[in-house]
Design a protein around this motif. Structure first.
Motif, PDB file in Angstrom:
ATOM      1  N   UNK A   1       0.680  -1.316   0.026  1.00 21.15           N
ATOM      2  CA  UNK A   1      -0.127  -0.038   0.130  1.00 21.15           C
ATOM      3  C   UNK A   1       1.034   1.213  -0.075  1.00 21.15           C
ATOM      4  N   UNK A   2       0.636   2.115  -1.073  1.00 19.36           N
ATOM      5  CA  UNK A   2       1.482   3.173  -0.946  1.00 19.36           C
ATOM      6  C   UNK A   2       0.976   4.231  -1.785  1.00 19.36           C
ATOM      7  N   UNK A   3       1.320   5.446  -1.414  1.00 15.55           N
ATOM      8  CA  UNK A   3       0.924   6.598  -2.230  1.00 15.55           C
ATOM      9  C   UNK A   3       2.119   7.363  -2.868  1.00 15.55           C
ATOM     10  N   UNK A   4       3.202   6.633  -3.124  1.00 18.81           N
ATOM     11  CA  UNK A   4       4.326   7.258  -3.647  1.00 18.81           C
ATOM     12  C   UNK A   4       4.828   6.281  -4.938  1.00 18.81           C
ATOM     13  N   UNK A   5       5.022   7.308  -6.056  1.00 20.07           N
ATOM     14  CA  UNK A   5       5.394   6.711  -6.980  1.00 20.07           C
ATOM     15  C   UNK A   5       6.568   5.938  -7.025  1.00 20.07           C
ATOM     16  N   UNK A   6       6.909   4.721  -7.675  1.00 21.78           N
ATOM     17  CA  UNK A   6       7.849   3.988  -7.540  1.00 21.78           C
ATOM     18  C   UNK A   6       8.580   3.871  -8.783  1.00 21.78           C
ATOM     19  N   UNK A   7      10.009   4.359  -8.857  1.00 25.48           N
ATOM     20  CA  UNK A   7      10.810   4.790 -10.095  1.00 25.48           C
ATOM     21  C   UNK A   7      12.028   3.891  -9.736  1.00 25.48           C
ATOM     22  N   UNK A   8      12.072   2.592  -9.711  1.00 29.65           N
ATOM     23  CA  UNK A   8      13.076   1.726  -9.512  1.00 29.65           C
ATOM     24  C   UNK A   8      13.506   1.124 -10.549  1.00 29.65           C
ATOM     25  N   UNK A  46       7.584  -3.060 -23.850  1.00 32.04           N
ATOM     26  CA  UNK A  46       6.045  -3.854 -24.047  1.00 32.04           C
ATOM     27  C   UNK A  46       5.285  -3.334 -22.556  1.00 32.04           C
ATOM     28  N   UNK A  47       5.116  -1.882 -22.473  1.00 36.47           N
ATOM     29  CA  UNK A  47       4.462  -1.662 -21.068  1.00 36.47           C
ATOM     30  C   UNK A  47       3.244  -1.987 -20.940  1.00 36.47           C
ATOM     31  N   UNK A  48       2.247  -2.203 -22.369  1.00 31.86           N
ATOM     32  CA  UNK A  48       0.971  -2.407 -21.973  1.00 31.86           C
ATOM     33  C   UNK A  48       0.875  -3.732 -21.534  1.00 31.86           C
ATOM     34  N   UNK A  49       1.805  -4.856 -22.256  1.00 32.91           N
ATOM     35  CA  UNK A  49       1.707  -6.189 -21.635  1.00 32.91           C
ATOM     36  C   UNK A  49       2.092  -6.272 -20.138  1.00 32.91           C
ATOM     37  N   UNK A  50       3.013  -5.378 -19.787  1.00 35.50           N
ATOM     38  CA  UNK A  50       3.437  -5.358 -18.427  1.00 35.50           C
ATOM     39  C   UNK A  50       2.339  -5.049 -17.567  1.00 35.50           C
ATOM     40  N   UNK A  51       1.802  -3.914 -17.905  1.00 36.80           N
ATOM     41  CA  UNK A  51       0.552  -3.192 -17.211  1.00 36.80           C
ATOM     42  C   UNK A  51      -0.815  -4.224 -17.008  1.00 36.80           C
ATOM     43  N   UNK A  52      -0.974  -5.202 -18.279  1.00 40.80           N
ATOM     44  CA  UNK A  52      -1.896  -6.114 -18.109  1.00 40.80           C
ATOM     45  C   UNK A  52      -1.474  -7.140 -17.205  1.00 40.80           C
ATOM     46  N   UNK A  53      -0.371  -7.687 -16.871  1.00 41.82           N
ATOM     47  CA  UNK A  53       0.106  -8.611 -15.891  1.00 41.82           C
ATOM     48  C   UNK A  53      -0.101  -8.049 -14.441  1.00 41.82           C
ATOM     49  N   UNK A  54       0.156  -6.797 -14.441  1.00 44.32           N
ATOM     50  CA  UNK A  54       0.310  -6.195 -13.059  1.00 44.32           C
ATOM     51  C   UNK A  54      -1.051  -5.860 -12.363  1.00 44.32           C
ATOM     52  N   UNK A  55      -1.970  -5.521 -13.412  1.00 38.54           N
ATOM     53  CA  UNK A  55      -3.246  -5.535 -13.100  1.00 38.54           C
ATOM     54  C   UNK A  55      -4.096  -6.868 -12.150  1.00 38.54           C
ATOM     55  N   UNK A  56      -3.313  -8.003 -12.447  1.00 35.80           N
ATOM     56  CA  UNK A  56      -3.789  -8.958 -11.663  1.00 35.80           C
ATOM     57  C   UNK A  56      -3.415  -8.937 -10.199  1.00 35.80           C
ATOM     58  N   UNK A  57      -2.713  -8.321  -9.868  1.00 30.47           N
ATOM     59  CA  UNK A  57      -2.221  -8.096  -8.584  1.00 30.47           C
ATOM     60  C   UNK A  57      -2.272  -6.851  -7.815  1.00 30.47           C
ATOM     61  N   UNK A  58      -2.546  -5.751  -8.817  1.00 33.43           N
ATOM     62  CA  UNK A  58      -2.471  -4.427  -8.317  1.00 33.43           C
ATOM     63  C   UNK A  58      -3.706  -3.514  -8.604  1.00 33.43           C
ATOM     64  N   UNK A  59      -4.231  -2.943  -7.402  1.00 38.28           N
ATOM     65  CA  UNK A  59      -5.236  -2.207  -7.335  1.00 38.28           C
ATOM     66  C   UNK A  59      -4.787  -0.747  -7.238  1.00 38.28           C
ATOM     67  N   UNK A  60      -5.267  -0.008  -8.205  1.00 37.84           N
ATOM     68  CA  UNK A  60      -4.846   1.406  -8.329  1.00 37.84           C
ATOM     69  C   UNK A  60      -6.201   2.562  -8.051  1.00 37.84           C
ATOM     70  N   UNK A  66     -11.571   7.150  -3.871  1.00 33.76           N
ATOM     71  CA  UNK A  66     -11.755   6.682  -2.686  1.00 33.76           C
ATOM     72  C   UNK A  66     -12.293   8.043  -1.644  1.00 33.76           C
ATOM     73  N   UNK A  67     -12.784   9.270  -2.381  1.00 30.22           N
ATOM     74  CA  UNK A  67     -13.473  10.287  -1.823  1.00 30.22           C
ATOM     75  C   UNK A  67     -12.734  10.891  -0.618  1.00 30.22           C
ATOM     76  N   UNK A  68     -11.536  11.133  -0.552  1.00 32.33           N
ATOM     77  CA  UNK A  68     -10.826  11.635   0.526  1.00 32.33           C
ATOM     78  C   UNK A  68     -10.974  13.204   0.561  1.00 32.33           C
ATOM     79  N   UNK A  69     -11.479  13.805   1.593  1.00 27.98           N
ATOM     80  CA  UNK A  69     -11.863  15.034   1.663  1.00 27.98           C
ATOM     81  C   UNK A  69     -10.566  16.075   1.987  1.00 27.98           C
ATOM     82  N   UNK A  70     -10.051  16.415   0.807  1.00 24.93           N
ATOM     83  CA  UNK A  70      -8.774  17.298   1.163  1.00 24.93           C
ATOM     84  C   UNK A  70      -9.152  18.657   0.913  1.00 24.93           C
ATOM     85  N   UNK A  71      -8.442  19.644   1.611  1.00 24.45           N
ATOM     86  CA  UNK A  71      -8.628  21.237   1.242  1.00 24.45           C
ATOM     87  C   UNK A  71      -7.859  21.588   0.208  1.00 24.45           C
TER      88      UNK A  71
END
Length: 224
Positions: A1-8, A46-60, A66-71
């Motif tokens: 669970x993260x709100x931080x982009x991962x660029x590794x 092949x970013x689209x292929x990788x994105x499809x695979x990641x969709x099986x284990x990742x919820x974005x 999520x309707x977070x009330x922010x100022x």
């Protein structure tokens, strides 16, 4: 669970997903063959292929989902002119990087050098000191140029944006949080805060848990 982009490196992504669901991304050799480009290890083939695979284990989820009330967020860019010597320093670093930059090889080191030059002269000075002290070979020309840049950096006592930030903090009521990427820049800002009588608490990633807790308490109870 993260709100931080991962660029590794993509292999770090492979290892994380393999812990979560072994076999989803096949073997490491097959993953390298399908998705990893040696020239750009953080940008997948092949970013689209990788994105499809990641969709099986990742919820974005986005904030709207999520309707977070922010100022309301108000972003303002403050443009600050550098001093003549500071501008000369940045141009010299940019010229050094531009002449040697290639997508592969030393690209990452050159990017970091440029980013530190944009952060503060002190961050650049510290980075150049480490670079010149390393065992890695430097051509005589590169070494001379880097030494000249380091000498110029030592002449910049204060950066234009550092002074402007200190003035803004001294004039601003209430608390403020200031982020910066490099520890030498953080040390420079702490020195500026002291010069302008701004009460501050310093928080760094390499502090112990007790030191971090003490810094948070200091910010809450004493510092601005």
């Amino acid at each position: 669970l993260t709100a931080t982009p991962v660029e590794n490196h993509l292999l770090e992504l492979y290892n994380l997903i393999t812990v979560l669901k072994p076999g989803l991304l096949s073997t490491e050799a097959e993953f390298r063959r399908q998705f990893v480009s040696p020239a750009q290890p953080s940008a997948p083939r092949n970013p689209e292929r990788l994105r499809t695979l990641l969709a099986e284990v990742m919820v974005r989820n986005t904030r709207s989902t999520v309707n977070v009330p922010l100022p309301p967020r108000v972003a303002t860019s403050v443009v600050v002119a550098p001093s003549p010597v500071e501008a000369q320093l940045y141009e010299q670093v940019s010229g050094f990087v531009r002449e040697r930059y290639r997508p592969a090889g030393e690209a990452l080191g050159l990017k970091w050098l440029q980013r530190q030059a944009g952060s503060s002269p002190l961050a650049l000075c510290r980075a150049l000191g480490h670079k010149l002290a390393e065992d890695s070979p430097l051509s005589e020309r590169d070494r001379c140029e880097l030494e000249a840049i380091q000498e110029l950096a030592w002449q910049v006592q204060d950066s234009g944006k550092g002074l402007r930030l200190a003035q803004m903090l001294a004039a601003r009521p209430g608390k403020a949080v200031v982020f910066t990427e490099f520890v030498p820049t953080l040390e420079y800002l702490a020195r500026l805060a002291e010069t302008h009588s701004v009460r501050y608490a310093l928080f760094r990633g390499d502090m112990s848990r007790a030191e971090k807790d003490a810094a948070i308490a200091q910010f809450r109870d004493e510092a601005d």
